[in-house]
Design a protein around this motif. Structure first.
Motif, PDB file in Angstrom:
ATOM      1  N   ALA A   1      -3.527   4.396  -8.068  1.00 23.81           N
ATOM      2  CA  ALA A   1      -2.124   4.251  -7.651  1.00 23.81           C
ATOM      3  C   ALA A   1      -1.226   4.454  -8.866  1.00 23.81           C
ATOM      4  O   ALA A   1      -0.482   3.567  -9.277  1.00 23.81           O
ATOM      5  N   PHE A   2      -1.288   5.649  -9.446  1.00 28.39           N
ATOM      6  CA  PHE A   2      -0.620   5.920 -10.711  1.00 28.39           C
ATOM      7  C   PHE A   2       0.875   6.177 -10.533  1.00 28.39           C
ATOM      8  O   PHE A   2       1.307   6.809  -9.580  1.00 28.39           O
ATOM      9  N   ARG A   3       1.661   5.693 -11.483  1.00 23.95           N
ATOM     10  CA  ARG A   3       3.072   6.053 -11.654  1.00 23.95           C
ATOM     11  C   ARG A   3       3.936   5.782 -10.421  1.00 23.95           C
ATOM     12  O   ARG A   3       4.725   6.626 -10.003  1.00 23.95           O
ATOM     13  N   HIS A   4       3.797   4.597  -9.867  1.00 24.70           N
ATOM     14  CA  HIS A   4       4.706   4.170  -8.804  1.00 24.70           C
ATOM     15  C   HIS A   4       5.858   3.377  -9.434  1.00 24.70           C
ATOM     16  O   HIS A   4       5.613   2.383 -10.131  1.00 24.70           O
ATOM     17  N   TYR A   5       7.111   3.796  -9.151  1.00 27.60           N
ATOM     18  CA  TYR A   5       8.278   3.152  -9.741  1.00 27.60           C
ATOM     19  C   TYR A   5       9.286   2.783  -8.658  1.00 27.60           C
ATOM     20  O   TYR A   5       9.558   3.579  -7.749  1.00 27.60           O
ATOM     21  N   ILE A   6       9.849   1.575  -8.774  1.00 23.36           N
ATOM     22  CA  ILE A   6      10.927   1.122  -7.893  1.00 23.36           C
ATOM     23  C   ILE A   6      11.972   0.484  -8.793  1.00 23.36           C
ATOM     24  O   ILE A   6      11.662  -0.465  -9.530  1.00 23.36           O
ATOM     25  N   SER A   7      13.200   0.990  -8.757  1.00 26.52           N
ATOM     26  CA  SER A   7      14.178   0.583  -9.762  1.00 26.52           C
ATOM     27  C   SER A   7      15.594   0.577  -9.211  1.00 26.52           C
ATOM     28  O   SER A   7      15.968   1.431  -8.402  1.00 26.52           O
ATOM     29  N   ASN A   8      16.367  -0.424  -9.648  1.00 27.63           N
ATOM     30  CA  ASN A   8      17.823  -0.408  -9.522  1.00 27.63           C
ATOM     31  C   ASN A   8      18.298  -0.475  -8.075  1.00 27.63           C
ATOM     32  O   ASN A   8      19.179   0.285  -7.667  1.00 27.63           O
ATOM     33  N   LEU A   9      17.773  -1.430  -7.326  1.00 24.01           N
ATOM     34  CA  LEU A   9      18.202  -1.585  -5.931  1.00 24.01           C
ATOM     35  C   LEU A   9      17.925  -3.010  -5.467  1.00 24.01           C
ATOM     36  O   LEU A   9      17.275  -3.806  -6.161  1.00 24.01           O
ATOM     37  N   THR A  10      18.434  -3.330  -4.276  1.00 21.07           N
ATOM     38  CA  THR A  10      18.229  -4.633  -3.655  1.00 21.07           C
ATOM     39  C   THR A  10      17.412  -4.461  -2.380  1.00 21.07           C
ATOM     40  O   THR A  10      17.618  -3.500  -1.629  1.00 21.07           O
ATOM     41  N   ILE A  11      16.493  -5.391  -2.140  1.00 22.91           N
ATOM     42  CA  ILE A  11      15.672  -5.403  -0.929  1.00 22.91           C
ATOM     43  C   ILE A  11      15.968  -6.688  -0.174  1.00 22.91           C
ATOM     44  O   ILE A  11      15.829  -7.788  -0.719  1.00 22.91           O
ATOM     45  N   ASP A  12      16.384  -6.555   1.084  1.00 24.95           N
ATOM     46  CA  ASP A  12      16.770  -7.686   1.927  1.00 24.95           C
ATOM     47  C   ASP A  12      15.793  -7.754   3.088  1.00 24.95           C
ATOM     48  O   ASP A  12      15.766  -6.863   3.947  1.00 24.95           O
ATOM     49  N   ALA A  13      14.974  -8.822   3.124  1.00 24.77           N
ATOM     50  CA  ALA A  13      13.937  -8.952   4.160  1.00 24.77           C
ATOM     51  C   ALA A  13      14.475  -9.483   5.475  1.00 24.77           C
ATOM     52  O   ALA A  13      13.704  -9.673   6.430  1.00 24.77           O
ATOM     53  N   GLY A  14      15.764  -9.742   5.555  1.00 24.56           N
ATOM     54  CA  GLY A  14      16.371 -10.114   6.821  1.00 24.56           C
ATOM     55  C   GLY A  14      15.941 -11.476   7.336  1.00 24.56           C
ATOM     56  O   GLY A  14      15.336 -12.278   6.641  1.00 24.56           O
ATOM     57  N   ALA A  15      16.246 -11.737   8.614  1.00 24.74           N
ATOM     58  CA  ALA A  15      15.937 -13.007   9.261  1.00 24.74           C
ATOM     59  C   ALA A  15      14.864 -12.809  10.325  1.00 24.74           C
ATOM     60  O   ALA A  15      14.748 -11.740  10.927  1.00 24.74           O
ATOM     61  N   GLY A  16      14.066 -13.853  10.535  1.00 29.12           N
ATOM     62  CA  GLY A  16      13.064 -13.814  11.581  1.00 29.12           C
ATOM     63  C   GLY A  16      11.879 -12.928  11.280  1.00 29.12           C
ATOM     64  O   GLY A  16      11.131 -12.545  12.189  1.00 29.12           O
TER      65      GLY A  16
END
Length: 639
Positions: free
Chosen positions: A158-173
């Protein structure tokens, strides 16, 4: 309303210069970046953008060089509504089978700004309601060939996976939602990300529970809510984390099971246990952190495996550490003043009277970010020619002049649009340049020459190399600071007698890294492979290593000429293809030099950890450091 402890965290981070998330990110039109809006994403918070985002991701993976030059997927500011998981998967080709079940390495998601880009899971989304079957909003995977692994994207490719500069909102329920179900190996990172969930919603902000997570880097991440802020399971490999803020978790801030987790600058505001490490194979290195808000009936740290803790404040908890590895079990009350100076649960020493770590000073790597595109220039504008894949390159292709001309053009940022480039002589980094960013590009050598890149300094105090894959040697020939971040160095790094400038290495896969002349170096999350001996050399320098993974059976760190080396979180093992006992000790520390290290062993790779010498005829063996458990809380050699 912010709590006082939350405000305290903010002041702490501001004081250290780490609170400013990455500057607003924009890219030139010819950078080879895939924009989700071009694939139909709307970002209005109402339209379901799942299919459009997945199309952009699959397009980027299908139009990248496998392992070589992954393309960026870019999110302009907006709220992107999701109803399903975004996978690091290729688009299926009708009539063709896929031995990796669609999984691909190299998913690279980058937002315009941390607070301006929000990926929001719809409330009560289908398939996200079961805590016993957690499901990621974003899910990276490995190109494993094992049928059981590739069904779920597990494995060690699983080489070179990048996640950058954002917001993740898992919501309700969405009780079973993971913000990011993260698989990464050797190089990859989550940086400048906020993850949160509504009350009662969410299983884990970041979950790493499939086979073989790591090594990888997580930096400047905040998780609010969820059962767990982070989880990491399995006895391979390790993760390295800095500047992590956790608040409002319901079960534990972090849960580790049999893996190695290296943490620095963790700021936890929780009533529940801050860190729970299960299993005798687990390991925890924790530095410079604050574990606050605890309930008197709970403990801050519960551990069964290797444990090294230094400079950690504990407030509110009934006990600071419960260490089940020791006999009898240690249950440490919060110390006077509420700060743990240093604790290691198995200490082995040679050539010294002290049982403490070297405690070398720690510095943060400088960061240069500019959204003023007038200060950027492309190598294509100066004569280099883009090849999307190796096969595109015509015989005799040579991009040396174009790349050098871009560096010498007077611009602060030089970028290489995503693709492959070829050079026939050494590239010199000098002048006004502050950053060279590769967009995942790769530079290959034409003919035999070395080094591939020589850093001779610049007009500023530092220069950064980022998101590049250099198929050659990087040489440091300046008194200025060099930062190498998210890069591959096929032939490694070395400095010259003039190369005394400070070195920062962050999230790098490399052949040997050699400090051949006195130099100060800080290395975070490094992966060294391909059977060189030794992997790291320190000849008279000051070397601080936070997170180091190797494969093979050679010396991991060699320290000579009165050098001082500190390792905090090493993972050392013999890969299956390299059978037989180690021919070298794990560490080589010359008389007059000093070393301290906290690390884990996997398998029987290194029967000898440290050779004996005139001062200590008895070598340090694997048995000395690894039983019970897989490694020492601390190995200290020399004064």
């Amino acid at each position: 309303m912010k709590t006082l402890s939350s405000l305290f965290f903010g002041l702490l981070i501001l004081a250290a210069g780490q609170s400013a998330w990455a500057a607003e990110v924009q890219f030139p039109d010819d950078a080879g970046v895939v924009n989700v809006r071009d694939h139909g994403a709307v970002g209005d918070g109402k339209t379901d953008d799942t299919n459009a985002i997945q199309a952009a991701v699959s397009y980027a993976l299908d139009h990248s060089i496998r392992y070589g030059a992954p393309r960026f997927v870019y999110f302009p500011n907006g709220v992107y509504l999701l109803s399903d998981t975004i996978y690091s998967k290729s688009k299926p080709v009708e009539g063709k089978s896929d031995k990796w079940n669609g999984w691909r390495a190299g998913m690279n998601l980058i937002g315009q700004s941390r607070d301006g880009v929000v990926l929001r899971l719809a409330d009560r989304a289908r398939g996200f309601d079961d805590r016993s079957k957690p499901r990621g909003m974003i899910m990276t995977g490995s190109e494993a060939e094992n049928p059981k692994q590739n069904a779920v994207g597990a494995g060690n490719r699983a080489f070179r996976h990048y996640i950058s500069n954002l917001t993740i909102d898992a919501g309700a329920g969405n009780a079973g939602a993971m913000g990011i179900d993260y698989m990464v190996n050797n190089r990859g990172a989550i940086t400048d990300v906020l993850i949160h969930a509504a009350n009662g919603s969410g299983y884990a902000g970041i979950g790493m529970e499939r086979f073989a997570p790591g090594p990888g880097l997580i930096q400047r991440v905040e998780v609010r809510g969820f059962d767990y802020g982070m989880t990491i399971f399995g006895d391979e490999y390790s993760m390295t984390c800095e500047w992590i803020t956790l608040t409002g978790q319901r079960v534990a801030g972090i849960k580790v099971r049999d893996n190695l987790l290296n943490l620095r600058q963790l700021h936890s505001d929780n009533r529940v246990t801050a860190i729970s490490c299960e299993g005798t194979k687990s390991g925890l290195v924790l530095l410079d952190s604050q574990l606050l808000g605890g309930d008197a009936g709970a403990g801050a740290i519960a551990a069964e495996g290797m444990l090294f803790v230094r400079n950690v404040a504990v407030r509110g908890y009934g006990y600071a550490i419960k260490d089940r590895r020791t006999e009898p079990m240690v249950q440490m009350a919060p110390p006077p003043g509420g700060r743990i100076d240093e604790y290691a649960n198995r200490v082995v020493t040679r050539r010294t009277d002290t049982a403490k770590s070297l405690n070398l000073p720690i510095e943060e790597a400088p960061r240069f970010d500019s959204s003023d595109l007038s200060k950027w220039t492309s190598v294509l504008a100066h004569g280099a020619a883009l090849s999307r894949v190796w096969e595109d390159a015509k015989p005799g292709k040579d991009d040396t002049d174009g790349i050098q001309a871009a560096i010498d053009s007077g611009h602060e940022v030089v970028y290489l649009p995503n693709g492959v480039y070829f050079v026939s002589r050494t590239i010199i980094v000098r002048g006004a340049i502050r950053k060279i960013i590769g967009m995942g590009a790769q530079i290959n050598a034409v003919g035999k020459f070395s080094p591939m890149v020589r850093f001779e300094g610049g007009d500023g105090d530092s220069v950064e190399l980022e998101h590049l894959r250099l198929q050659g040697l990087l040489e440091h020939d300046s008194s200025k600071t060099l930062v190498v971040r998210h890069c591959d160095l096929k032939d490694g790094y070395r400095n010259t007698p003039r190369g005394t400038g400070t070195l920062f290495i962050e999230d790098v896969t490399s052949k040997p890294l050699r400090i051949m002349h006195p130099q100060r170096a800080w290395m975070r999350q490094i992966n060294t492979e391909w059977m060189f001996d030794p992997w790291l050399e320190n000849h008279g320098g000051s070397l601080w290593v936070f997170g180091h993974k190797t494969e093979g059976k050679t010396i991991a760190i060699k320290t000579t000429d009165n050098g001082r080396s500190e390792l905090l979180g090493g993972f050392y093992y013999r890969a299956a293809r390299w059978e037989g006992p180690a021919k070298s000790p794990l560490f080589d520390v010359a008389p007059g030099s000093a070393f301290s290290g906290a690390y884990l062993l996997h398998g029987e790779a290194y029967p000898v950890q440290l050779d004996g010498d005139d001062d200590s005829a008895k070598p340090v063996t694997e048995k000395d450091v690894a039983r019970p458990g897989r490694g020492p809380g601390l190995l200290r050699v020399g004064e």
